[in-house]
Design a protein around this motif. Structure first.
Motif, short mmCIF file in Angstrom:
data_model
loop_
_atom_site.label_atom_id
_atom_site.label_comp_id
_atom_site.label_asym_id
_atom_site.label_seq_id
_atom_site.Cartn_x
_atom_site.Cartn_y
_atom_site.Cartn_z
N UNK A 155 14.75 -39.98 13.17
CA UNK A 155 15.55 -39.65 11.92
C UNK A 155 14.68 -38.71 11.09
N UNK A 156 15.14 -38.81 9.61
CA UNK A 156 14.47 -37.96 8.80
C UNK A 156 13.18 -38.50 7.94
N UNK A 157 12.79 -39.56 8.87
CA UNK A 157 11.59 -40.53 8.33
C UNK A 157 10.21 -40.05 8.90
N UNK A 158 10.47 -39.24 9.84
CA UNK A 158 9.02 -38.97 10.93
C UNK A 158 9.02 -37.43 11.04
N UNK A 159 8.11 -36.77 11.61
CA UNK A 159 8.25 -35.35 11.85
C UNK A 159 9.47 -34.80 12.50
N UNK A 160 9.84 -33.70 12.05
CA UNK A 160 10.73 -32.91 12.74
C UNK A 160 10.52 -31.52 12.69
N UNK A 161 11.07 -30.55 13.18
CA UNK A 161 10.95 -29.00 13.26
C UNK A 161 11.84 -28.45 12.20
N UNK A 162 11.39 -27.35 11.65
CA UNK A 162 12.30 -26.47 10.85
C UNK A 162 12.00 -24.97 11.36
N UNK A 163 13.23 -24.69 11.68
CA UNK A 163 13.37 -23.10 12.34
C UNK A 163 14.23 -22.22 11.44
N UNK A 164 13.62 -21.13 11.31
CA UNK A 164 14.51 -20.14 10.57
C UNK A 164 14.75 -19.08 11.64
N UNK A 165 15.87 -18.88 11.84
CA UNK A 165 16.31 -17.89 12.60
C UNK A 165 17.81 -17.67 12.72
N UNK A 166 18.28 -17.18 13.72
CA UNK A 166 19.77 -16.60 13.87
C UNK A 166 20.30 -17.17 15.22
N UNK A 167 21.80 -17.34 15.03
CA UNK A 167 22.35 -17.81 16.51
C UNK A 167 22.14 -16.47 17.39
N UNK A 168 22.00 -16.64 18.71
CA UNK A 168 21.97 -15.74 19.78
C UNK A 168 22.74 -15.89 20.86
N UNK A 169 23.06 -14.76 21.47
CA UNK A 169 24.00 -15.09 22.74
C UNK A 169 23.25 -15.24 24.05
N UNK A 170 21.97 -14.98 23.78
CA UNK A 170 20.93 -15.39 24.90
C UNK A 170 19.50 -15.64 24.54
N UNK A 171 18.89 -16.70 25.14
CA UNK A 171 17.46 -16.92 24.95
C UNK A 171 16.58 -16.57 26.02
N UNK A 172 17.08 -15.49 26.75
CA UNK A 172 16.33 -15.03 28.09
C UNK A 172 14.96 -14.28 27.56
N UNK A 173 14.89 -13.72 26.27
CA UNK A 173 13.90 -12.91 25.87
C UNK A 173 13.34 -13.34 24.54
N UNK A 174 12.43 -14.52 24.46
CA UNK A 174 12.11 -15.06 23.39
C UNK A 174 10.82 -14.30 22.92
N UNK A 175 10.71 -13.52 21.81
CA UNK A 175 9.44 -12.74 21.31
C UNK A 175 8.25 -13.89 21.10
N UNK A 176 7.13 -13.21 21.28
CA UNK A 176 5.95 -14.00 21.01
C UNK A 176 5.83 -14.44 19.67
N UNK A 177 5.36 -15.55 19.48
CA UNK A 177 5.47 -16.43 18.05
C UNK A 177 6.63 -17.03 17.73
N UNK A 178 8.03 -16.67 18.59
CA UNK A 178 9.38 -17.39 18.14
C UNK A 178 9.24 -18.59 18.95
N UNK A 179 10.43 -19.38 18.59
CA UNK A 179 10.95 -20.37 19.65
C UNK A 179 12.66 -20.17 19.97
N UNK A 180 12.97 -20.86 20.89
CA UNK A 180 14.65 -20.79 21.23
C UNK A 180 14.78 -22.48 21.05
#
Length: 152
Positions: A60-85
């Motif tokens: 839940x929100x009482x333990x660690x979780x991830x925060x991602x700032x990004x955009x919706x994409x049509x494909x996750x085939x090419x993830x730039x270095x330093x980014x996540x999908x």
């Protein structure tokens, strides 16, 4: 309540811990997003709407979780270095509108969400910074993934 299909997101990630430091960590992550011009580097964007995605909750929100700032994409085939999908499953969301002084308006919405006692699924919650955000009212939509049997 609104249903949404699964979505793919590419962006930059930062772990968050609940507590006093949370808002500082979120602010620093937004600074990085803008300084490094991450929006321009995201491939396969569906639009230039930016998501502040909260995901990979450990407990839940009482333990660690991830925060991602990004955009919706049509494909996750090419993830730039330093980014996540991230792939966020199809879900039902309680949607809230934040308007006014930013970022206080968004913080106020989250404070209200935490007090509501919603039956959250913690599969992925997000803030949508779209066309309304560029207006003088700084409108942001906040989507909280909820159990389908939630009573709002």
């Amino acid at each position: 309540v609104i249903g949404m299909p699964a979505m793919m997101v590419i962006g930059i990630e930062r772990p968050l811990m609940p507590g006093k430091q949370l808002r500082i960590d979120v602010h620093e992550h937004w600074d990085r997003f803008h300084k490094e011009k991450i929006l321009e580097k995201i491939p396969n964007k569906i639009s230039n709407e930016i998501l502040g995605l909260y995901c990979d909750y450990e407990n839940g929100n009482q333990s660690p979780y991830q925060f991602v700032i990004g955009c919706k994409v049509s494909s996750i085939m090419n993830i730039p270095k330093g980014m996540v999908a991230k792939i966020i499953p199809e879900s039902r969301y309680a949607m809230f509108h934040a308007q006014g002084e930013f970022p206080k308006s968004v913080q106020d919405v989250w404070d209200a969400v935490w007090k509501k006692g919603l039956k959250r699924t913690f599969t992925g919650d997000f803030e949508l910074y779209g066309k309304k955000f560029n207006n003088p009212d700084k409108g942001v939509e906040v989507y909280v993934a909820i159990d389908e049997y939630n009573k709002l």
